[in-house]
Enzyme design. Structure first.
Site: not given
Length: 551
Positions: A78, A121, A192, A440, A466
Site C-alpha cells: 500500500d 489486504k 511498517c 487510501e 491508511s
C-alpha cells in the site's frame, strides 16, 4: 481425509502418478496433504523474509506428520501504491486472493491450510478464503518491522516519510534531511512499525483465534517468529487429524473478541471493512453499528503509532497480544483458538511486562476504543474515524467545504498551500465503485499533518484512510458519491459539522435544498471501462457492507 479424492482408488492412478512426479513417496501418500499459501514477493518489505519462514513452516508440517505443498498469491504494498492509480488495486486484490486460494485448495483437495501473510489486504483475503473453505487452517503473520534510527531518534514510515513531505513543503526540514529520513525510516524486513493496517490485522487475527499466541507482534527478524512458524506447521497437522474447522473456532463470540482487542489497541479503520468482509465468509453478519457499540464500552489501553508514541516492538516487549488478552480477560469471551488453548488459558499464561504500553482500565489512554462510527444526513449508512488519533480540540468541528472529485486534485491544492485553517477537505468519487477500489488517502492526510494543520483542517471522503492516518479524517462515507450519496452534492463553501462524541456528521444545508440537488445529480461515467477494475466496480457493495463482491 479430503485428499483421498485424489489419492485413493484405481481410477486415481493418473493423479497419483503426477503427485509422485513432485517427489513425494508412497509413505507420504498416506499422510495429510497441507497447502501452504504464501504471499512472498520481492516488492514488499513485509514479505521479503518469507522464504525463511516457509522453511520453518515446512519443517513443522513434516515433523507433525504432514506433507506440505506451497503455492502463491500476489501482494500489493500500500505504501508503494499510495498516491496514484495503483492504490485502486489494493482493496480489490483482497477478493482475488480469496478466490485464488479457493481455486487451488478445492482443485487439489488439500486437507489443511497454512496462510503465510503480512500486509494490508492479503491477511483479510486469506481469512476470507479460510471462512469460505472451512477446512482446518492456521495463519502465520510474518511480523512487524524494527524501528528506523537516525541520530539516535527512532523512526517510522508514516511520520518520517509521508508526513515529512508536508514538513519539507512547509520549510521545516530540507530536501537533504528528507532524503536522510527516507533512507533510514524502514531498516529492513517486516510490516511498517506502527498499528497501521497490516499490524492491526495481525492483531485481529490472533485475537480471533486463528494464529498461535504471540504471533502478531513477534518481530519479522526474530528467531521467535521462526519458532512460531514451525509451531504453526506442527499445529495444522493436528487440526487436520482432529478435523477442527475454522467455523468452529471463529464463531460470533470470537469475532466480538477480535473487535474488542482492536478497539483497545486503536487499530486501523480498515479493520472495519475487513472484519465485516471476513465474517460474511464465515456466515456471520456484523453490522457497522456493532463496532461503535463495542468501542463505547472498551477503553483504549495501548497507544501505538500513528496516534500514540509507542512502536510495535514496544508492544512485543510488553507481552504482545497475550498480554492484551490478560488485561481484557474479564471482557472477552472464553472461546477455543486454533492453538488448542482457550482465551482464558492464554490470559493466565501471559505476562504484562510494561504497564505504560499496556495500561489497566483505570489508567486508559482514552475511555473509549479506537474507532467511532458517525452518521447523519451526510452519511446515512455511516462513516468511520480513528477517534483515538484525533486531538481533543478537533473532536467537534465546523468548517467550509473544499470539494475535490479525486485524490490528485485535493493533493494539488494541499501542496499549493491552498487549504487554510477552518477548511473541510472533501474528496469524493473514491469509494468502492467510484474509485474504483476505494483508495487510501494517506498522502493528503499526512501532508496536512506535516504542514501543521492537523488541529485546524478536517478531511472527509468516501474512500479510505491508511492505518497511518491521524487527525480528524473521516472515511467510508456511505452511500458513496458514485451511488448518489449526499457527499456527491456538497458544494464549495457548504458548512460541514462534525461531532465525534455525539457520533454526528452533517451537511448544514436545508433538507429541501439537499433533495433538490440530489434530484439533479447524475452519475458520472465510470473511470475504468475495461479490465479487472471495471468488473470489480460492477460487483462491489458499499463500504458499510465491507466492500465485498455480490455473489
Amino acid at each position: 481425509m479430503r485428499s483421498d479424492k485424489i489419492k485413493k482408488g484405481i481410477e486415481r492412478a493418473g493423479a497419483r502418478s503426477l503427485l509422485y512426479a513432485t517427489g513425494i513417496s508412497k509413505e507420504d501418500m498416506a499422510k495429510p496433504f497441507i497447502g501452504v499459501v504464501t504471499s512472498r514477493t520481492d516488492l514488499i518489505p513485509g514479505h521479503i523474509h518469507m522464504p525463511r519462514l516457509e522453511r520453518f513452516i515446512e519443517r513443522g508440517i513434516a515433523s507433525g506428520g504432514g506433507v506440505p505443498f506451497f503455492f502463491g498469491v500476489p501482494g500489493i504494498c500500500d505504501g508503494i501504491a499510495m498516491g496514484h492509480t495503483g492504490m485502486r488495486y489494493s482493496l480489490a486484490s483482497r477478493e482475488l486472493i480469496a478466490d485464488m486460494i479457493e481455486c487451488v485448495m478445492k482443485a487439489h483437495c488439500l486437507d489443511g491450510l497454512v496462510c503465510l501473510t503480512n500486509c494490508d489486504k492479503i491477511t483479510p483475503g486469506m481469512l476470507m478464503a479460510v471462512g469460505r473453505l472451512n477446512v482446518p487452517s492456521i495463519v502465520v503473520t510474518a511480523g512487524p518491522m524494527m524501528s528506523g534510527n537516525l541520530k539516535g531518534r527512532r523512526l517510522s514510515l508514516v511520520k518520517d516519510t509521508f508526513e515529512a513531505v508536508g514538513r519539507c513543503k512547509k520549510g521545516e526540514i530540507s530536501q537533504d534531511e528528507l532524503a536522510a529520513l527516507e533512507m533510514c525510516a524502514c531498516p529492513g524486513a517486516g510490516a511498517c512499525q506502527g498499528l497501521y493496517t497490516a499490524n492491526s490485522m495481525a492483531c485481529v487475527t490472533e485475537a480471533l483465534g486463528m494464529s498461535v499466541p504471540g504471533c502478531a507482534t513477534a518481530l519479522a527478524v526474530s528467531a521467535k517468529k521462526d519458532r512460531i512458524a514451525q509451531e504453526s506447521g506442527e499445529k495444522i497437522v493436528g487440526l487436520v487429524r482432529r478435523n477442527v474447522l475454522p467455523r468452529t473456532i471463529c464463531r460470533r463470540e470470537a469475532f466480538e473478541n477480535s473487535i474488542k482487542v482492536d478497539m483497545a489497541l486503536g487499530g486501523s479503520t480498515n479493520t472495519v471493512l475487513h472484519i465485516i468482509a471476513v465474517a460474511k465468509e464465515f456466515g456471520i453478519d456484523i453490522p457497522l453499528d456493532v463496532f461503535d457499540k463495542i468501542s463505547k464500552s472498551t477503553p483504549h489501553i495501548s497507544n501505538i503509532l500513528p496516534g500514540g508514541q509507542h512502536f510495535m516492538e514496544d508492544l512485543e516487549s510488553a507481552g504482545g497480544i497475550p498480554a492484551i488478552i490478560k488485561r481484557m480477560k474479564n471482557q472477552l469471551n472464553d472461546v477455543m483458538t486454533a492453538s488448542g488453548k482457550l482465551i482464558s488459558q492464554i490470559a493466565n499464561e501471559a505476562q504484562i511486562l510494561d504497564d505504560d504500553v499496556i495500561r489497566d482500565y483505570k489508567g486508559a489512554y482514552h475511555k473509549e476504543g479506537g474507532i467511532a462510527v458517525l452518521k447523519g444526513n451526510l452519511a446515512p449508512e455511516g462513516a468511520v474515524i480513528k477517534q483515538t488519533a484525533v486531538s481533543e480540540a478537533m473532536m467537534k468541528f465546523k468548517g467550509k467545504a473544499r470539494v475535490f472529485d479525486s485524490e490528485e486534485l485535493a493533493m494539488q491544492a494541499i501542496m499549493a498551500v491552498k487549504i487554510k485553517k477552518g477548511d473541510c477537505v472533501v474528496i469524493r468519487y473514491e469509494g468502492p465503485k467510484g474509485g474504483p477500489g476505494m483508495r487510501e488517502m494517506l498522502s493528503p492526510t499526512a501532508a496536512i499533518v506535516g504542514m501543521g494543520l492537523a488541529d485546524d483542517v478536517a478531511l472527509i471522503t468516501d474512500g479510505r484512510f491508511s492505518g497511518g492516518t491521524q487527525g480528524p479524517c473521516i472515511g467510508h462515507i456511505s452511500p458513496e458519491a458514485q451511488e448518489g450519496g449526499p457527499i456527491a452534492i456538497i458544494q464549495e463553501g457548504d458548512e460541514i459539522i462534525i461531532d465525534i462524541p455525539a457520533r454526528k456528521i452533517e451537511l448544514n444545508v436545508a433538507e429541501s435544498e439537499i433533495k433538490a440537488r440530489l434530484a439533479k445529480w447524475r452519475a458520472p461515467e465510470p473511470k475504468e471501462k475495461e479490465g479487472y477494475l471495471a468488473r470489480y466496480a460492477k460487483a462491489v457493495t458499499s463500504a458499510s457492507e465491507g466492500a465485498v463482491l455480490k455473489a
